[in-house]
Design a protein around this motif. Structure first.
Motif, PDB file in Angstrom:
ATOM      1  N   SER A  69     -28.369  28.381 -20.231  1.00 56.63           N
ATOM      2  CA  SER A  69     -27.258  27.898 -19.416  1.00 56.63           C
ATOM      3  C   SER A  69     -25.916  28.119 -20.102  1.00 56.63           C
ATOM      4  O   SER A  69     -25.835  28.363 -21.302  1.00 56.63           O
ATOM      5  N   LEU A  70     -24.878  28.003 -19.290  1.00 58.04           N
ATOM      6  CA  LEU A  70     -23.498  28.022 -19.741  1.00 58.04           C
ATOM      7  C   LEU A  70     -22.837  26.812 -19.089  1.00 58.04           C
ATOM      8  O   LEU A  70     -22.882  26.669 -17.874  1.00 58.04           O
ATOM      9  N   GLU A  71     -22.267  25.951 -19.912  1.00 64.62           N
ATOM     10  CA  GLU A  71     -21.668  24.718 -19.398  1.00 64.62           C
ATOM     11  C   GLU A  71     -20.184  24.679 -19.747  1.00 64.62           C
ATOM     12  O   GLU A  71     -19.801  24.926 -20.882  1.00 64.62           O
ATOM     13  N   ILE A  72     -19.378  24.372 -18.753  1.00 63.67           N
ATOM     14  CA  ILE A  72     -17.945  24.172 -18.947  1.00 63.67           C
ATOM     15  C   ILE A  72     -17.670  22.709 -18.631  1.00 63.67           C
ATOM     16  O   ILE A  72     -17.964  22.240 -17.529  1.00 63.67           O
ATOM     17  N   LYS A  73     -17.135  21.994 -19.601  1.00 67.67           N
ATOM     18  CA  LYS A  73     -16.825  20.582 -19.392  1.00 67.67           C
ATOM     19  C   LYS A  73     -15.496  20.287 -20.080  1.00 67.67           C
ATOM     20  O   LYS A  73     -15.421  20.231 -21.304  1.00 67.67           O
ATOM     21  N   GLY A  74     -14.449  20.151 -19.263  1.00 70.02           N
ATOM     22  CA  GLY A  74     -13.121  19.911 -19.810  1.00 70.02           C
ATOM     23  C   GLY A  74     -12.651  21.109 -20.603  1.00 70.02           C
ATOM     24  O   GLY A  74     -12.613  22.226 -20.107  1.00 70.02           O
ATOM     25  N   ASP A  75     -12.325  20.881 -21.867  1.00 71.32           N
ATOM     26  CA  ASP A  75     -11.855  21.987 -22.713  1.00 71.32           C
ATOM     27  C   ASP A  75     -12.947  22.495 -23.657  1.00 71.32           C
ATOM     28  O   ASP A  75     -12.649  23.127 -24.660  1.00 71.32           O
ATOM     29  N   THR A  76     -14.215  22.250 -23.309  1.00 71.42           N
ATOM     30  CA  THR A  76     -15.338  22.649 -24.158  1.00 71.42           C
ATOM     31  C   THR A  76     -16.278  23.577 -23.400  1.00 71.42           C
ATOM     32  O   THR A  76     -16.557  23.374 -22.222  1.00 71.42           O
ATOM     33  N   ILE A  77     -16.746  24.591 -24.104  1.00 68.23           N
ATOM     34  CA  ILE A  77     -17.765  25.492 -23.571  1.00 68.23           C
ATOM     35  C   ILE A  77     -19.027  25.305 -24.402  1.00 68.23           C
ATOM     36  O   ILE A  77     -18.974  25.248 -25.633  1.00 68.23           O
ATOM     37  N   ASN A  78     -20.156  25.169 -23.725  1.00 64.83           N
ATOM     38  CA  ASN A  78     -21.444  25.083 -24.393  1.00 64.83           C
ATOM     39  C   ASN A  78     -22.256  26.281 -23.917  1.00 64.83           C
ATOM     40  O   ASN A  78     -22.763  26.296 -22.798  1.00 64.83           O
ATOM     41  N   SER A  79     -22.323  27.293 -24.766  1.00 66.40           N
ATOM     42  CA  SER A  79     -23.001  28.533 -24.428  1.00 66.40           C
ATOM     43  C   SER A  79     -24.400  28.527 -25.040  1.00 66.40           C
ATOM     44  O   SER A  79     -24.552  28.487 -26.260  1.00 66.40           O
ATOM     45  N   TYR A  80     -25.409  28.524 -24.191  1.00 67.94           N
ATOM     46  CA  TYR A  80     -26.790  28.628 -24.641  1.00 67.94           C
ATOM     47  C   TYR A  80     -27.398  29.812 -23.890  1.00 67.94           C
ATOM     48  O   TYR A  80     -28.057  29.664 -22.874  1.00 67.94           O
ATOM     49  N   LEU A  81     -27.065  31.020 -24.376  1.00 62.23           N
ATOM     50  CA  LEU A  81     -27.481  32.259 -23.733  1.00 62.23           C
ATOM     51  C   LEU A  81     -28.164  33.182 -24.736  1.00 62.23           C
ATOM     52  O   LEU A  81     -27.781  33.219 -25.904  1.00 62.23           O
ATOM     53  N   PRO A  82     -29.149  33.942 -24.283  1.00 69.17           N
ATOM     54  CA  PRO A  82     -29.798  34.899 -25.191  1.00 69.17           C
ATOM     55  C   PRO A  82     -28.911  36.125 -25.358  1.00 69.17           C
ATOM     56  O   PRO A  82     -28.071  36.416 -24.512  1.00 69.17           O
ATOM     57  N   TYR A  83     -29.102  36.840 -26.456  1.00 70.54           N
ATOM     58  CA  TYR A  83     -28.355  38.080 -26.646  1.00 70.54           C
ATOM     59  C   TYR A  83     -29.304  39.189 -27.061  1.00 70.54           C
ATOM     60  O   TYR A  83     -30.081  39.037 -28.002  1.00 70.54           O
ATOM     61  N   PHE A  84     -29.233  40.301 -26.329  1.00 72.59           N
ATOM     62  CA  PHE A  84     -29.933  41.524 -26.696  1.00 72.59           C
ATOM     63  C   PHE A  84     -28.904  42.635 -26.630  1.00 72.59           C
ATOM     64  O   PHE A  84     -28.242  42.805 -25.619  1.00 72.59           O
TER      65      PHE A  84
END
Length: 166
Positions: A69-84
């Motif tokens: 997931s990718l979460e945007i909450k206020g001025d914070t980004i929480n990036s939980y994404l795979p990378y290849f």
């Protein structure tokens, strides 16, 4: 006679299936309310995108079987994404990739005439600088393109929704 009974059974099953399918569809009012709630969440920067497909720069599309997931909450980004993909300059051991929580350094959003949200989020952490280009359609389907200085670009597809507090 036997053919008539089979035909009757098929007609009854078809009617039952149609009744079941019609009850699953959202009414126009429910759809409009869902779209309004999502738009409000986007405007308030309180949304989450559950990702189910990724497209690396090299190679084909891959369906994701784990929750990302990718979460945007206020001025914070929480990036939980795979990378290849190819990395140009990363810490020993591979680094965090696209798994981090950081402060948003730049945020632009607009809605086009059809209600699609077009969002650009800039952020950085100790490893890299990132630009997330996000498109959220009124029904919630989403595309994300991630560019960074030290890695090849990658794209994701998923579904956006408002963040619900537990």
């Amino acid at each position: 006679m036997n053919t008539n009974i089979k035909l009757l059974a098929v007609c009854i099953l078809a009617a039952i299936s149609l009744i079941g399918c019609s009850s699953l569809k959202m009414t126009k009012e429910e759809k409009a309310a869902q779209e309004a709630a999502l738009r409000s969440a986007i405007e308030q920067r309180a949304y989450i995108i559950d990702v189910n497909r990724m497209i690396p720069m090299k190679g084909g599309s891959k369906t994701l079987t784990s929750p990302y997931s990718l979460e945007i909450k206020g001025d914070t980004i929480n990036s939980y994404l795979p990378y290849f993909g190819e990395a140009y300059n990363i810490p020993y051991g591979g680094g965090k990739g696209l798994n981090f929580r950081a402060t948003i350094t730049g945020y632009n959003q607009l809605f086009d005439s059809k209600g699609k949200a077009i969002i650009e989020v800039e952020t950085k952490n100790e490893e890299d600088r990132y630009l997330y280009s996000i498109e959220i359609f009124p029904g919630g389907s989403t595309s994300i393109s991630v560019r960074s200085y030290n890695r090849q670009p990658i794209s994701f597809y998923g579904t956006a929704s408002e963040i619900t507090e537990k």
